[in-house]
Design an enzyme around this catalytic site. Sequence first.
Site, PDB file in Angstrom:
ATOM      1  N   SER A 101       0.813  -1.211   0.000  1.00  0.00           N
ATOM      2  CA  SER A 101       0.000   0.000   0.000  1.00  0.00           C
ATOM      3  C   SER A 101       0.855   1.274   0.000  1.00  0.00           C
ATOM      4  O   SER A 101       1.617   1.517  -0.908  1.00  0.00           O
ATOM      5  CB  SER A 101      -0.953  -0.040   1.200  1.00  0.00           C
ATOM      6  OG  SER A 101      -1.884   0.986   1.146  1.00  0.00           O
ATOM      7  N   ASP A 244      -5.911   2.058  -3.247  1.00  0.00           N
ATOM      8  CA  ASP A 244      -7.151   1.821  -2.490  1.00  0.00           C
ATOM      9  C   ASP A 244      -7.551   3.059  -1.690  1.00  0.00           C
ATOM     10  O   ASP A 244      -8.554   3.062  -0.991  1.00  0.00           O
ATOM     11  CB  ASP A 244      -7.044   0.587  -1.590  1.00  0.00           C
ATOM     12  CG  ASP A 244      -6.013   0.707  -0.480  1.00  0.00           C
ATOM     13  OD1 ASP A 244      -5.235   1.696  -0.467  1.00  0.00           O
ATOM     14  OD2 ASP A 244      -5.953  -0.196   0.388  1.00  0.00           O
TER      15      ASP A 244
END
Length: 446
Positions: A101, A244
């Site tokens: 991430s 995301d």
Amino acid sequence: MGERLFGTDGVRGIANKELTPLLAFKLGRAGAYVLSENNRKPTVVVGKDTRISGDMLEAALIAGICSTGANVVKVGIVPTPAVAYLTRHFGADAGVVISASHNPVEYNGIKIFDSEGFKLPDAIEDEIEALLNDCDDRIKSPTGPEVGRVFKEDGIRPYAEFIKSVANRDFAGIKIALDCANGAAYKVAPLVFRELGAEVFVINDCPDGCNINVNCGSTNPNIISQFVRDVKADVGLSFDGDADRLIACDEKGQVVDGDHVMAINADYMKRRGLLKNDTVVATVMSNMGFEVALKGRGIKTVRTKVGDRYVLEEMLKGGYNLGGEQSGHIIFLDHNTTGDGILTAVKLLSIVAESRKPLSELRNIMKVYPQVLVNVKVKDKAGYAENERIKEVIIKAENLLGENGRVLVRPSGTEPLIRVMVEGEDEKIINELALRLANVIREELS
């Protein structure tokens, strides 16, 4: 890697040190076995972000999956939410994304989704973890034609079509600035917005394996803020390494964080009867101004612990369809099962296009209360909750703030830190209270 291998967002660690190819191989074997429910020939979708260690871990993970007889659909570099969607799209038994991430390049992670694209519950993760050192005894190792195969599929096109289907109009006439964080959004985000008719300007879309999240992306909103002013864009959109999350900014370069985006969407959905139970799920870190703004519009806020998995759990439990975090990890459960930065951007831009209002005006839906966050390094994270002196200082601070502020003290989930957050209308007062609390915690626990 800690007492429990799986953290709040899959297995994470420094690649080739903590998260080794051997561990990835074992996770592939154990995960394929548990999630297949003994299906004789299960299928697993595998995607990754742009990190240099992604190739190494992908090869090991896929080898582990195929060694059980399972097949792999390899979709290449795609956002984490794309893997959740593609798992459903290809009718697979599970999906796995190799990504850390927003973390630096030396880190990587392995996150597993079930057949519906949901993150795994703790019980399933524990079952996989328990199998890691028992793989050869309990998991079959087929030979000959029963060994698993790898099928390469384009993951970008079906995901892009899915994202475009969420838009309720095109974006012709809107000038968009994108920061792709040199990560998983670098191809698909510009593609989506151009095909929706926007004029698109892009930075940080040249990944080299090592520059993911480096001075760019959603954790560095000053970059997109400046880029918007440079190209005179109407909206700026900044993603993190696996896309995301979304942090936006308006045409003036003012940051529009996850709280603003949720508030704008909640108001829009409520007015059209689309917000289930007139409720939004947020974490304890969402600004007080967010809750105040929604309350004034007849919308309830339910708060959870920090972490998108806790937001999702509460959404499923309460039957809600909008939730997320201040960091920009927002879940539109009517469309996808996890936070999706590009989908969130499409939702936000649809409101901008329909309302014909600049984002700077929409942003004013909420007043941001000053918020101070101090991290205190400690030896014993667990000790803070029972410490009488710490409890006494917290109570005094809460009494001083009353209804015009709040205090949040919590241990970090991954580091030896106690995080102190104080929020209120008076910036000077909350700074003093935060420092006082931090000093007491440091004295008592360090």
